[in-house]
Design a protein around this motif. Structure first.
Motif, short mmCIF file in Angstrom:
data_model
loop_
_atom_site.label_atom_id
_atom_site.label_comp_id
_atom_site.label_asym_id
_atom_site.label_seq_id
_atom_site.Cartn_x
_atom_site.Cartn_y
_atom_site.Cartn_z
N GLN A 186 0.82 -1.20 0.00
CA GLN A 186 0.00 0.00 0.00
C GLN A 186 0.86 1.26 0.00
O GLN A 186 1.92 1.31 0.63
N GLU A 219 -5.76 -0.66 -5.71
CA GLU A 219 -4.38 -0.18 -5.82
C GLU A 219 -4.33 1.25 -6.34
O GLU A 219 -3.54 2.07 -5.85
N ASP A 259 -4.90 4.09 -3.88
CA ASP A 259 -3.76 4.55 -3.08
C ASP A 259 -3.20 5.86 -3.62
O ASP A 259 -2.54 6.61 -2.89
#
Length: 801
Positions: free
Chosen positions: A236, A575, A578
């Protein structure tokens, strides 16, 4: 279309930002990008990077071998996240994050220095390279970071090297280049008929990855999916609100040669003059040595220009207080040009206007802003087709929305420098040898034409309570084309809207069809998004749609937007979140496997579903919601929905003819089916796992569908495909599982051909077959030669995604 800026030198091109629609625009208007080697991004936000995945494939097709992406934090994370659908072995792609890898980029043409801008109230910026004056910056300084952050960054870099196999560094990685090449030979059979099972040959043998390395590089371990790198989630990352302002300087301009001074020193006219001009010393016939500085004036510093991204007024304090910009105010050699990419409220802010005035009267200011630029038509070819079809039926083929007047024209804002203009597509600013603004190549504003004007804004609420309305937003395959955008379809049922796939440019197409004001209502009625498979041309526009939906939703409405798709697409959304907040907290993701149709359960009335699936069906009052596994690529699905009014709609996605789909969709009110290739290219359809026109029609007939809308045409058929006479029989494919005609007397469905931005409901659909002769006459030039536009890119795009 999001703004991009291209800088031209003889030896190279440079691009600043690459939003959705960039490659389509460049293709239509013949903007050559083959020489692009460096691309600079101001933010890792979708309006800046949304066109980059598709552009990488286009640049590789154009022969580009090496590309470096420069930008802020999370650029490498973003690129690594695209591994689910982007992989290109012929292209080397490297990332350069300025926080980590030095503050100045310099080559023979250009020196680029980034200035970091942060919004008010943001957390303290991370440690970075010293922010001293531009003239004192030296390259190569690196940010200090903790071991964990550095390790994660290195792993993402390594993954990027594997995605783009041109990198020599990848050969030393834990999974070698020879293993990556074996992916091309991996075998995976996708079940498409009753009784079939998936058969998978792993592409990375278990003994390839060192056990010690596997522990720290889990997302590079063995996968059971064809040509997909890193099945596990990326480490992350933390969002960074930074926006970069790029201060750019061209090469020094040699001083002027003085022939009188040269002659007085005994230099004879001819080759010696040229040598002195090039900076070389010469010897005269009398033996005297003459140096360039004796007869050539001093070199002039290269011209300076700025690419500025100021997303909102909260960034203005960081901008106006930057010490790095101080040397440029009222400089002896003033800044030639500033391209302002700005958000709402920035240009009207007195602080911003005062800052613009600091550069003096000679600086040209070019404004790029949604509110200050007209909503003009940039894709003229598709607009021309829309105009021609509108003459056939203005209800089914409405004109695209456009406006020749900005919401807030630049000329209406007081206090701006005199040399301030609104940007126009293809506007050019000449930097050398003398500064000049040139709009001679700009796209004409077709909105002022009496034969192509803005329609009345439309809404999606005008739907028969027992029917459907379909708006194809993209009807082409593989890559965006001049006449057809990539795959996307808006389906309206009685209780709301479903978006079926969403290729690059989907939100722009929605705006073109509905207009700005009505679009908000369309998005507020959007309850479900379906992603058929992971190929990039079917989903690169989704993030922008989700962000627009989040902005349009009522803050008091707690109902989520349901996104149904392959499991790994959900991982991609996680993803990418993020990097940017696009509203993932308000989105409920559902794996397509959770609602997959299975023959053995078709007759069962006791099938249980999760609370999430029940809520998703309730949001649209659906009695039936199934995905159907189809033969195209790993995790490829079709979808079948039926509402409480017994309106049943089937969407095929990309696939070979499917017996399961014909059964699951039995009696459909409408089937929207891909028909990528003409009948004479059946072998290619088999190889690429697509359908020919006759195969699609046969599936609809076997399904006993009332209506069939053909779509997803190869870009080699830019305007209209060939529509054969409906056959009543079909032969089996080599895999033995294609559908066959159930009866020679089965009713033939009403057939329509999809065009971008048409609008057809259940009541109007029956008019479409009668228009076919007029369409064929209208587009009598027929299909272009294969490969002339984008046909040759289809295989490469899919192989790479």
């Amino acid at each position: 279309m999001s703004p991009s800026v291209v800088l031209h030198f003889d030896s190279q091109r440079y691009m600043f930002n690459c939003g959705e629609g960039t490659q389509r625009f460049c293709h239509e208007h013949k903007v050559r990008l083959a020489k692009v080697k460096k691309l600079f991004l101001t933010r890792v936000a979708w309006e800046c990077v949304g066109g980059l995945p598709g552009m990488l494939l286009t640049l590789a097709d154009a022969g580009t071998k090496n590309l470096t992406l420069h930008g802020p934090d999370n650029l490498t994370h973003f690129m690594a996240a695209t591994r689910h659908f982007i992989c290109r072995q012929s292209l080397t792609v490297e990332t350069h994050e300025f926080h980590r890898e030095g503050r100045t980029v310099q080559d023979e043409n250009l020196t680029v220095h980034p200035i970091f801008l942060y919004p008010d109230g943001s957390p303290s910026p991370p440690p970075m390279v010293d922010d001293s004056a531009i003239s004192e910056i030296s390259s190569g300084t690196k940010r200090k970071s903790d071991d964990s952050d550095a390790s994660q960054y290195s792993l993402k870099k390594l993954l990027l090297e594997h995605m783009f196999g041109g990198s020599t560094q990848a050969k030393t990685a834990s999974v070698g280049a020879d293993v990556l090449r074996e992916q091309e030979d991996a075998i995976m059979t996708i079940p498409e008929g009753a009784g079939e099972e998936a058969v998978i040959t792993p592409i990375v043998p278990a003994d390839v990855v060192d056990p010690k390395e596997a522990a720290t590089c889990a997302f590079l371990q063995q996968r059971a999916e064809l040509r997909r790198l890193g099945a596990g989630r990326l480490p992350q990352s933390t969002r960074n609100p930074v926006a970069l302002c790029y201060v750019c300087q061209g090469p020094s301009v040699p001083g002027k040669f003085d022939p009188v001074a040269a002659k007085s020193l005994g230099v004879r006219p001819g080759p010696d003059f040229g040598l002195l001009t090039k900076g070389e010393s010469i010897t005269t016939p009398s033996g005297n040595i003459v140096h360039p500085h004796q007869c050539v004036g001093p070199a002039r510093p290269g011209a300076t220009f700025i690419i500025l991204d100021c997303p909102s007024p909260s960034y203005i304090p960081s901008l106006v207080s930057s010490d790095s910009l101080s040397p440029l105010y009222e400089a002896k050699d003033p800044v030639k040009c500033i391209v302002h990419i700005i958000g709402d409220g920035v240009l009207e802010d007195s602080r911003y206007k005062e800052w613009m005035q600091r550069f003096g009267k000679k600086t040209q200011h070019i404004i790029v802003s949604e509110k200050h630029n007209p909503y003009s038509i940039n894709f003229l070819a598709s607009a021309t087709v829309a105009q021609q079809l509108n003459a056939i039926d203005s209800d089914i083929f409405p004109l695209p929305f456009s406006s020749d007047t900005a919401v807030h024209p630049v000329s209406s804002i007081d206090g701006l420098p005199k040399n301030t203009v609104s940007a126009r597509p293809l506007m050019t600013f000449l930097i050398e040898p003398s500064a000049k603004l040139d709009d001679s190549e700009c796209i004409p504003n077709v909105a002022t034409s009496p034969t192509l004007s803005s329609p009345v804004e439309r809404t999606s609420e005008e739907v028969d309570v027992e029917g459907f309305v379909v708006v194809p937003l993209g009807t082409g395959s593989a890559v965006p084309g001049k006449y057809r955008n990539v795959s996307s379809t808006l389906l309206t049922l009685a209780e709301g809207n479903i978006l079926l796939d969403g290729g690059e440019g989907t939100l722009g197409q929605l705006q073109r069809h509905f207009g700005h004001d009505a679009l908000r209502g369309v998005l507020s009625r959007l309850h479900m998004v379906f992603i058929s498979h992971l190929h990039a041309d079917h989903h690169l526009g989704i993030v922008r749609v989700l962000k627009a939906w989040t902005q349009a939703r009522d803050p008091g409405d707690t109902r989520p937007l349901y996104v149904l798709g392959p499991k790994r697409y959900g991982m991609w959304l996680e993803e990418y979140s993020d990097c940017e907040d696009f509203g993932l907290d308000h989105i409920q993701y559902v794996d397509s496997e959770e609602v997959r149709w299975r023959p053995e359960e078709a007759e069962s009335t006791s099938t249980t579903v999760s609370e999430t699936v029940s809520a998703m069906k309730e949001s649209l009052k659906l009695t039936t919601l199934h995905t159907v596994g189809v033969h195209h690529c790993p995790s490829a699905y079709a979808i079948v929905v039926e509402d409480a009014h017994r309106c049943k709609v089937v969407f095929s996605g990309d696939c070979r003819p499917s017996a399961d789909l014909a059964v699951a969709g039995k009696g459909a009110s409408l089937v929207i089916h891909e028909a990528t290739l003409d009948d004479d290219m059946k072998q290619e359809a088999i190889e690429k796992r697509h359908c020919t026109t006759s195969e699609a029609l046969q599936v609809a007939k076997d399904m006993e569908a009332q209506n069939v809308l053909l779509t997803h045409f190869s870009q080699r058929y830019p305007k209209i495909p060939n529509l054969p006479t409906m056959n009543t029989t079909t032969t089996n494919n080599q895999n033995g599982s294609e559908p066959t005609s159930t009866t020679d007397t089965a009713a033939t469905p009403v057939v329509g051909i999809a065009f971008d931005l048409m609008r057809v409901g259940s009541r109007e659909f029956g008019r479409l077959p009668g228009y076919l002769p007029a369409m064929q006459k209208l587009f009598r030039e027929g299909a272009i030669a294969a490969g002339e536009e984008d046909g040759s890119a289809e295989t490469e795009t899919q192989n790479g995604s």
